[in-house]
Design a protein around this motif. Sequence first.
Motif, PDB file in Angstrom:
ATOM      1  N   TYR A   1      -4.913   2.434  -0.486  1.00 57.99           N
ATOM      2  CA  TYR A   1      -4.889   1.171  -1.222  1.00 57.99           C
ATOM      3  C   TYR A   1      -5.566   1.392  -2.573  1.00 57.99           C
ATOM      4  CZ  TYR A   1      -3.852  -1.244   3.192  1.00 57.99           C
ATOM      5  OH  TYR A   1      -3.282  -1.667   4.369  1.00 57.99           O
TER       6      TYR A   1
ATOM      7  N   ARG B   1      -6.097  -8.381   8.327  1.00 59.09           N
ATOM      8  CA  ARG B   1      -5.578  -8.114   6.991  1.00 59.09           C
ATOM      9  C   ARG B   1      -6.513  -7.138   6.264  1.00 59.09           C
ATOM     10  NH1 ARG B   1      -8.009 -13.150   6.887  1.00 59.09           N
ATOM     11  NH2 ARG B   1      -9.645 -13.477   5.305  1.00 59.09           N
TER      12      ARG B   1
ATOM     13  N   ASN C   1       0.839  -1.187   0.000  1.00 59.78           N
ATOM     14  CA  ASN C   1       0.000   0.000   0.000  1.00 59.78           C
ATOM     15  C   ASN C   1       0.880   1.246   0.000  1.00 59.78           C
ATOM     16  OD1 ASN C   1       0.962   0.318   2.606  1.00 59.78           O
ATOM     17  ND2 ASN C   1      -1.011   0.067   3.614  1.00 59.78           N
TER      18      ASN C   1
ATOM     19  N   GLU D   1      -8.106  -6.799   2.490  1.00 59.83           N
ATOM     20  CA  GLU D   1      -8.276  -7.501   1.222  1.00 59.83           C
ATOM     21  C   GLU D   1      -7.872  -6.589   0.051  1.00 59.83           C
ATOM     22  OE1 GLU D   1      -8.497 -10.504   1.663  1.00 59.83           O
ATOM     23  OE2 GLU D   1     -10.530 -11.255   1.876  1.00 59.83           O
ATOM     24  N   PRO D   2      -7.463  -7.174  -1.087  1.00 59.50           N
ATOM     25  CA  PRO D   2      -7.051  -6.347  -2.231  1.00 59.50           C
ATOM     26  C   PRO D   2      -8.155  -5.393  -2.689  1.00 59.50           C
ATOM     27  CG  PRO D   2      -6.415  -8.643  -2.558  1.00 59.50           C
ATOM     28  CD  PRO D   2      -7.290  -8.624  -1.346  1.00 59.50           C
TER      29      PRO D   2
ATOM     30  N   GLY E   1     -13.552  -4.260  -2.945  1.00 57.69           N
ATOM     31  CA  GLY E   1     -12.578  -4.947  -2.105  1.00 57.69           C
ATOM     32  C   GLY E   1     -12.212  -4.062  -0.922  1.00 57.69           C
ATOM     33  N   GLY E   2     -11.007  -4.283  -0.385  1.00 57.69           N
ATOM     34  CA  GLY E   2     -10.509  -3.421   0.680  1.00 57.69           C
ATOM     35  C   GLY E   2     -11.124  -3.658   2.042  1.00 57.69           C
TER      36      GLY E   2
ATOM     37  N   THR F   1      -2.948  -4.294  -1.029  1.00 55.98           N
ATOM     38  CA  THR F   1      -3.439  -5.213  -0.001  1.00 55.98           C
ATOM     39  C   THR F   1      -2.460  -5.239   1.155  1.00 55.98           C
ATOM     40  OG1 THR F   1      -4.186  -7.490   0.357  1.00 55.98           O
ATOM     41  CG2 THR F   1      -2.250  -7.199  -1.025  1.00 55.98           C
ATOM     42  N   TYR F   2      -2.883  -5.832   2.255  1.00 51.91           N
ATOM     43  CA  TYR F   2      -1.995  -6.056   3.408  1.00 51.91           C
ATOM     44  C   TYR F   2      -2.390  -7.404   3.982  1.00 51.91           C
ATOM     45  CZ  TYR F   2       0.933  -4.537   7.388  1.00 51.91           C
ATOM     46  OH  TYR F   2       1.928  -4.402   8.337  1.00 51.91           O
TER      47      TYR F   2
ATOM     48  N   THR G   1      -9.668  -3.800  -5.695  1.00 59.21           N
ATOM     49  CA  THR G   1      -9.665  -4.141  -7.120  1.00 59.21           C
ATOM     50  C   THR G   1     -10.175  -3.017  -8.005  1.00 59.21           C
ATOM     51  OG1 THR G   1     -11.843  -5.166  -6.848  1.00 59.21           O
ATOM     52  CG2 THR G   1      -9.919  -6.594  -6.618  1.00 59.21           C
TER      53      THR G   1
END
Length: 225
Positions: free
Chosen positions: A87, A160, A43, A162-163, A129-130, A92-93, A165
Amino acid sequence: MLLHIPEVFTPEQVQTLRQTLQAGPWLDGAVTAGPLAAEAKRNLQFSTEAAEYPSLAQAAATALERHPLFLSAALPQSILPFMFNRYTDGGTYGDHIDNAIQLNKYSGQRVRTDISVTVFLSDPDSYEGGDLIIEDTYGSHEVKLPAGDAIIYPSSSLHRVEPVTAGERIAAFSWVESLVPDAWQRSMLFNLDMTLIKLRNQLGNSEEIVALTGHYHNLLRQWSR
């Protein structure tokens, strides 16, 4: 305890923060992560050396410290300076647990991280996402809140992001050292405080409510460090 804190920032405050953050400078977020977390972190973070950073961080801390729900739940002793992340484009993380001890860059104080805080600054419909995923003994919790709202949760939790997108996800984040280190004790104090508020609204300051309030403060006195 995982708790949603609504309306930490007003829509106008969110807009002002985002306008200032948009111009950057943004840096690779991995530079602020530990060696293991850096491998999972993809990120951007707003530079803490930027001229605008101190006022942004202070605005976030001031807004949070004014929220009664946060004060009751976190019982903060120290709040680390807020940072800001972004992000986008698959950012993502991965799964990680936050560092137990962190350094306040301004005071030089070492802070034990009892509680993690994320304040969402992007409207959830503006990105895909995210989700912030937090794992605890009750399972997996997906968090994606309206802009201006915050989530607090134990820093010991595996979590976490999430990606992302599509679009971009911008958030403010920090950590809190609580007066009450034990998460279960904090949870009991919070539930007692919320119950007392409801009873006081219904019944006023009766003799019994005054006595229960005294018990709350005596427990806080015993458990605080």
